[in-house]
Design an enzyme around this catalytic site. Structure first.
Site, PDB file in Angstrom:
ATOM      1  N   HIS A  72       0.841  -1.206   0.000  1.00 25.51           N
ATOM      2  CA  HIS A  72       0.000   0.000   0.000  1.00 25.51           C
ATOM      3  C   HIS A  72       0.870   1.248   0.000  1.00 25.51           C
ATOM      4  CE1 HIS A  72      -3.947  -1.838   1.788  1.00 25.51           C
ATOM      5  NE2 HIS A  72      -3.625  -2.341   0.627  1.00 25.51           N
ATOM      6  N   TYR A 385       2.723   6.201  10.323  1.00 25.50           N
ATOM      7  CA  TYR A 385       1.991   5.062   9.767  1.00 25.50           C
ATOM      8  C   TYR A 385       2.934   3.992   9.213  1.00 25.50           C
ATOM      9  CZ  TYR A 385      -1.737   2.559   7.338  1.00 25.50           C
ATOM     10  OH  TYR A 385      -2.616   1.595   6.920  1.00 25.50           O
TER      11      TYR A 385
HETATM   12  C1  DHB Z   1      -6.455  -3.121  10.298  1.00 28.20           C
HETATM   13  C2  DHB Z   1      -5.926  -2.212   9.424  1.00 28.20           C
HETATM   14  C3  DHB Z   1      -5.567  -0.955   9.861  1.00 28.20           C
HETATM   15  O1  DHB Z   1      -5.023  -0.034   9.035  1.00 28.20           O
HETATM   16  C4  DHB Z   1      -5.757  -0.585  11.156  1.00 28.20           C
HETATM   17  O2  DHB Z   1      -5.412   0.663  11.539  1.00 28.20           O
HETATM   18  C5  DHB Z   1      -6.246  -1.482  12.038  1.00 28.20           C
HETATM   19  C6  DHB Z   1      -6.613  -2.760  11.612  1.00 28.20           C
HETATM   20  C7  DHB Z   1      -6.844  -4.469   9.838  1.00 28.20           C
HETATM   21  O3  DHB Z   1      -6.789  -4.733   8.641  1.00 28.20           O
HETATM   22  O4  DHB Z   1      -7.245  -5.307  10.671  1.00 28.20           O
END
Ligand code: DHB
Ligand code: FAD
Length: 390
Positions: A72, A385
């Site tokens: 991503h 992130y």
């Molecule tokens: C999931 C994905 C995310 O970006 C997040 O912040 C929390 C959980 C997931 O895919 O479970």
């Protein structure tokens, strides 16, 4: 039985640690309370930072992840009925995250462990820790009606938030905790994800929503619910209707619905226990800290702990150098608190708090608007992130 490192818990932390130690020629035994199938049935994380991907490769278990993981480059934020992309890749000088389920990562580690003939005792009951303040620690546990002893040089407490390791040193830890007044209702379904190349985080007047994925044919969605809600309160139809009401109309129109193959409610909590080392006992992963899932940091923090812990144990057991084990707690906590801050911030920004009055709500809306229009704040979101540097 005797081993060099006794590991409690066969979640991602324990399995990854076992693999990295074994690669360095250090023998280890894992004691797990549940069966392997039970561990694999728990649907949790889905987004891996590069540090976690690299560690899986280093452990020799990155092949399927490299093949099937979906990279991503961005995320999207939905609020006030519109979607706003954040170019994570561009803002971080080319960094990305990878969508790959915790279940798959755990399966890869379990299979590698079994193939290498490394010992794991599943359904080990009443695990107890002894003498870890001295240099001859041991664990006792029950299996098949008998009590067994596992002698070792070190104990790694990788047994999650409800495990026995932290409970054993309860009187010696300082706990920092924040409990949020809502949970996440999560649904896994065999449907193509609505947004296969960017996780979508939504803040609407009806509450938070998240559109995520596990593969091109399997999606994972969440909505914020009151902590008092039960899974039985939520039919599949009610879930899909609610999700669609929390995102912008264009996205809602593209969501492919289907029967849920898993549905569960997770409470949200921030928690840190300090320190993470007690003589020859080390806490790693959720045993030492919890973040609310917003921002996908939990599993990635567990991986960083394991990176530091494996290096520290290898350094001590191979070279007799205590530097790594002496600085383990401090090194981990530095990174943990930054991830705690980020997860708390994103949770606060993206959820509706039941007791927030008009002023707080207006400030949240202003911050969202500022975020998507400010390169400085977007960059801060993006760099957290993808994971801060080690
Ligand atoms: C999931 C994905 C995310 O970006 C997040 O912040 C929390 C959980 C997931 O895919 O479970
Ligand atoms: P665990 O996975 O909890 O494993 C601990 C193991 O120890 C378990 O198998 C347990 O059975 C065993 N155990 C417990 N007690 C004992 C005992 N007494 N004796 C023996 N064994 C014991 N993180 C991310 O990075 N990205 C995400 O996208 C993300 N999404 C999430 C979504 C949800 C809904 C949730 C709930 C979590 C999410 N997380 C995410 C967090 C992530 O799942 C955890 O941080 C991760 O599972 C921690 O791994 P662990 O091995 O430390 O602990």
């Amino acid at each position: 039985m005797r081993t060099q490192v006794a590991i409690i818990g066969a979640g991602p932390s324990g399995l990854l640690l076992g693999q990295l130690l074994a690669k360095a020629g250090i023998d280890n035994v894992i004691l797990e309370r549940q069966t392997g199938d039970y561990v694999l049935g728990r649907i949790r994380a889905g987004i891996l930072e590069q540090v976690t991907v690299d560690l899986m490769r280093e452990a020799g278990v990155g092949e399927r992840l490299d093949r099937e993981g979906i990279v991503h480059h961005s995320i999207e934020l939905v609020f006030s009925g519109a979607r706003h992309p954040i170019d994570v890749h561009g803002l971080t000088g080319g960094k990305v995250v990878t969508a790959y389920g915790q279940t798959e990562l755990t399966r890869d580690l379990m299979e590698a462990r079994a193939a290498a003939g490394l010992p794991t005792v599943y359904e080990a009951a009443d695990v107890a820790l002894h003498d870890f303040d001295g240099d001859k620690p041991r664990l006792t546990y029950r299996k098949d009606g008998q009590t067994h002893t596992l002698e070792c040089d070190f104990i790694a407490g990788c047994d999650g938030f409800h495990g026995v390791s932290r409970a054993t040193v309860k009187d010696r830890v300082t706990e920092y905790e924040k409990v949020y007044p809502f949970g996440w209702l999560g649904v896994l379904s065999e449907t193509p994800p609505v947004s296969p190349h960017a996780i979508v985080y939504g803040n609407s007047e009806r509450g938070f929503s998240l559109c995520s994925m596990r593969s091109m044919t399997r999606s994972r969605y969440y909505v914020q619910v009151p902590v008092s809600d039960q899974v039985e309160d939520w039919s599949d139809q009610r879930f899909w209707d609610e999700l669609k009401r929390r995102v912008d109309p264009e996205l809602a129109g593209r969501i492919v619905t289907g029967p849920s193959i898993e549905k569960s409610i997770a409470p949200l909590r921030s928690f840190v226990a300090e320190p993470m080392r007690f003589g020859r006992l080390f806490l790693a992963g959720d045993a030492g800290h919890i973040v609310p899932p917003t921002g996908a940091k939990g599993l990635n923090l567990a991986a960083t702990d394991v990176k530091y812990l494996s290096a520290a144990l290898i350094e001590f057991l191979k070279d007799k150098s205590p530097h790594g084990i002496d600085t383990y707690s401090e090194r981990c906590l530095k990174r943990i608190w930054k991830a705690e801050r980020f997860s708390w911030w994103l949770t606060t920004l993206m959820h509706r708090f039941p007791d927030t009055e008009g002023f707080g709500q207006k400030v949240q809306e202003a911050e969202l608007d500022y975020l998507v229009n400010s390169k400085a704040l977007s960059t801060s979101l993006a760099e957290n992130y993808v994971g801060l540097p080690l």
